[in-house]
Design a protein around this motif. Structure first.
Motif, mmCIF file in Angstrom:
data_model
loop_
_atom_site.group_PDB
_atom_site.id
_atom_site.type_symbol
_atom_site.label_atom_id
_atom_site.label_comp_id
_atom_site.label_asym_id
_atom_site.label_seq_id
_atom_site.Cartn_x
_atom_site.Cartn_y
_atom_site.Cartn_z
ATOM 1 N N ARG A 121 1.007 -1.127 0.192
ATOM 2 C CA ARG A 121 0.024 -0.101 -0.141
ATOM 3 C C ARG A 121 0.867 1.472 0.189
ATOM 4 O O ARG A 121 2.027 1.253 0.481
ATOM 5 N N PRO A 122 0.260 2.260 -0.624
ATOM 6 C CA PRO A 122 1.132 3.601 -0.574
ATOM 7 C C PRO A 122 1.211 4.103 0.910
ATOM 8 O O PRO A 122 0.367 3.865 1.736
ATOM 9 N N THR A 123 2.252 4.751 1.108
ATOM 10 C CA THR A 123 2.412 5.302 2.593
ATOM 11 C C THR A 123 2.610 6.954 2.467
ATOM 12 O O THR A 123 2.775 7.480 1.544
ATOM 13 N N VAL A 124 2.105 7.491 3.433
ATOM 14 C CA VAL A 124 1.772 9.052 3.753
ATOM 15 C C VAL A 124 2.189 9.271 5.174
ATOM 16 O O VAL A 124 1.539 8.701 6.065
ATOM 17 N N ALA A 125 3.027 10.435 5.385
ATOM 18 C CA ALA A 125 3.084 11.059 6.716
ATOM 19 C C ALA A 125 2.375 12.435 6.559
ATOM 20 O O ALA A 125 2.653 13.133 5.598
ATOM 21 N N ILE A 126 1.534 12.609 7.668
ATOM 22 C CA ILE A 126 0.733 13.861 7.599
ATOM 23 C C ILE A 126 1.480 14.641 8.578
ATOM 24 O O ILE A 126 1.347 14.299 9.958
ATOM 25 N N LEU A 127 2.066 15.608 8.373
ATOM 26 C CA LEU A 127 2.767 16.636 9.133
ATOM 27 C C LEU A 127 1.822 17.642 9.683
ATOM 28 O O LEU A 127 1.238 18.497 8.652
ATOM 29 N N GLY A 128 1.351 17.827 10.912
ATOM 30 C CA GLY A 128 0.198 18.862 11.612
ATOM 31 C C GLY A 128 -1.027 17.911 11.781
ATOM 32 O O GLY A 128 -2.029 18.784 11.639
ATOM 33 N N ALA A 129 -0.949 16.656 11.670
ATOM 34 C CA ALA A 129 -2.086 16.006 12.098
ATOM 35 C C ALA A 129 -2.739 16.259 13.053
ATOM 36 O O ALA A 129 -2.383 16.694 13.994
ATOM 37 N N SER A 130 -4.061 16.230 13.215
ATOM 38 C CA SER A 130 -4.915 16.889 14.236
ATOM 39 C C SER A 130 -5.711 15.860 14.834
ATOM 40 O O SER A 130 -6.416 15.134 14.137
ATOM 41 N N ARG A 131 -6.028 15.824 16.153
ATOM 42 C CA ARG A 131 -7.359 15.154 16.797
ATOM 43 C C ARG A 131 -8.642 15.818 16.214
ATOM 44 O O ARG A 131 -9.874 15.216 16.590
ATOM 45 N N HIS A 143 -6.789 10.102 3.357
ATOM 46 C CA HIS A 143 -5.634 9.003 2.786
ATOM 47 C C HIS A 143 -6.041 7.592 3.294
ATOM 48 O O HIS A 143 -5.861 6.652 2.467
ATOM 49 N N ALA A 144 -6.402 7.380 4.301
ATOM 50 C CA ALA A 144 -6.924 6.119 4.935
ATOM 51 C C ALA A 144 -8.065 5.429 4.177
ATOM 52 O O ALA A 144 -7.639 4.420 3.799
ATOM 53 N N GLN A 145 -8.912 6.249 3.834
ATOM 54 C CA GLN A 145 -10.176 5.757 3.020
ATOM 55 C C GLN A 145 -9.730 5.348 1.842
ATOM 56 O O GLN A 145 -10.384 4.487 1.237
ATOM 57 N N GLN A 146 -8.675 5.757 1.095
ATOM 58 C CA GLN A 146 -8.117 5.611 -0.113
ATOM 59 C C GLN A 146 -7.114 4.592 -0.368
ATOM 60 O O GLN A 146 -6.516 4.464 -1.071
ATOM 61 N N GLY A 147 -6.898 3.893 0.941
ATOM 62 C CA GLY A 147 -5.916 3.001 0.905
ATOM 63 C C GLY A 147 -4.592 3.069 1.418
ATOM 64 O O GLY A 147 -3.700 2.182 1.239
ATOM 65 N N TYR A 148 -4.100 4.035 1.866
ATOM 66 C CA TYR A 148 -2.807 4.539 2.119
ATOM 67 C C TYR A 148 -2.800 3.866 3.632
ATOM 68 O O TYR A 148 -3.399 3.907 4.379
ATOM 69 N N ASP A 149 -1.300 3.600 3.821
ATOM 70 C CA ASP A 149 -0.636 3.528 5.151
ATOM 71 C C ASP A 149 -0.494 4.783 5.825
ATOM 72 O O ASP A 149 0.404 5.480 5.126
ATOM 73 N N VAL A 150 -1.472 5.297 6.739
ATOM 74 C CA VAL A 150 -1.038 6.886 7.098
ATOM 75 C C VAL A 150 -0.180 6.899 8.382
ATOM 76 O O VAL A 150 -0.698 6.054 9.415
ATOM 77 N N TYR A 151 0.651 8.016 8.627
ATOM 78 C CA TYR A 151 1.464 7.943 9.724
ATOM 79 C C TYR A 151 1.196 9.375 10.149
ATOM 80 O O TYR A 151 1.927 10.339 9.585
ATOM 81 N N PRO A 152 0.485 9.835 11.104
ATOM 82 C CA PRO A 152 0.223 11.114 11.402
ATOM 83 C C PRO A 152 1.371 11.489 12.326
ATOM 84 O O PRO A 152 1.828 10.775 13.009
ATOM 85 N N VAL A 153 1.788 12.686 12.289
ATOM 86 C CA VAL A 153 2.933 13.214 12.922
ATOM 87 C C VAL A 153 2.243 14.458 13.867
ATOM 88 O O VAL A 153 1.847 15.527 13.109
ATOM 89 N N ASN A 154 2.484 14.523 14.982
ATOM 90 C CA ASN A 154 1.917 15.519 15.901
ATOM 91 C C ASN A 154 2.471 15.106 17.246
ATOM 92 O O ASN A 154 2.460 14.422 17.851
ATOM 93 N N PRO A 155 3.376 16.059 17.800
ATOM 94 C CA PRO A 155 4.166 15.813 19.116
ATOM 95 C C PRO A 155 3.178 15.893 20.279
ATOM 96 O O PRO A 155 3.511 15.440 21.230
#
Length: 125
Positions: A3-13, A26-38
């Motif tokens: 599956r394609p991969t994506v990192a989302i910088l500024g991912a929010s709750r 991105h998740a709904q379209q089949g990506y492996d999603v990696y949210p980035v938020n400290p």
């Protein structure tokens, strides 16, 4: 096929924010999603990472940025070092200084909303 991969910088709750909408789209379209938020441990049921360096994927297909330009500009070297195939900066997350610095280090940026792209094009894989 992986599956394609994506990192989302500024991912929010906050589901009203584009950083959250991008995670979901991105998740709904089949990506492996990696949210980035400290400041988040989990976003939309996915483990959140404190920074891009912590994302456990060697090569990302896409990095999508939903951060103010003054923060994004400080991350350009780190973004470039990840070697993603595509780097997206949503409107209002870029500035003239950010774009000039990106060009100076050889980082090609797509200035558009990746949410619109992923919804329009569907899953490519």
């Amino acid at each position: 096929m992986s599956r394609p991969t994506v990192a989302i910088l500024g991912a929010s709750r906050d589901r009203r924010k584009f950083g959250n909408q991008s995670v979901r789209a991105h998740a709904q379209q089949g990506y492996d999603v990696y949210p980035v938020n400290p400041h988040a441990g989990e976003i939309e049921g996915l483990k959140a990472y404190p920074d891009l360096a912590s994302v456990p994927v060697r090569k990302l297909d896409r990095i999508s940025v939903y951060l103010p330009a003054e923060i994004g500009i400080t991350l350009l070297d780190e973004i470039k070092s990840r070697g993603a195939l595509e780097v997206w900066f949503t409107p209002r997350s870029e500035s003239d200084d950010l774009l000039a610095q990106a060009e100076q280090i050889g980082l090609e940026i797509i200035q558009a909303c990746s949410i619109v792209d992923v919804r329009a094009s569907g899953f490519r894989g």
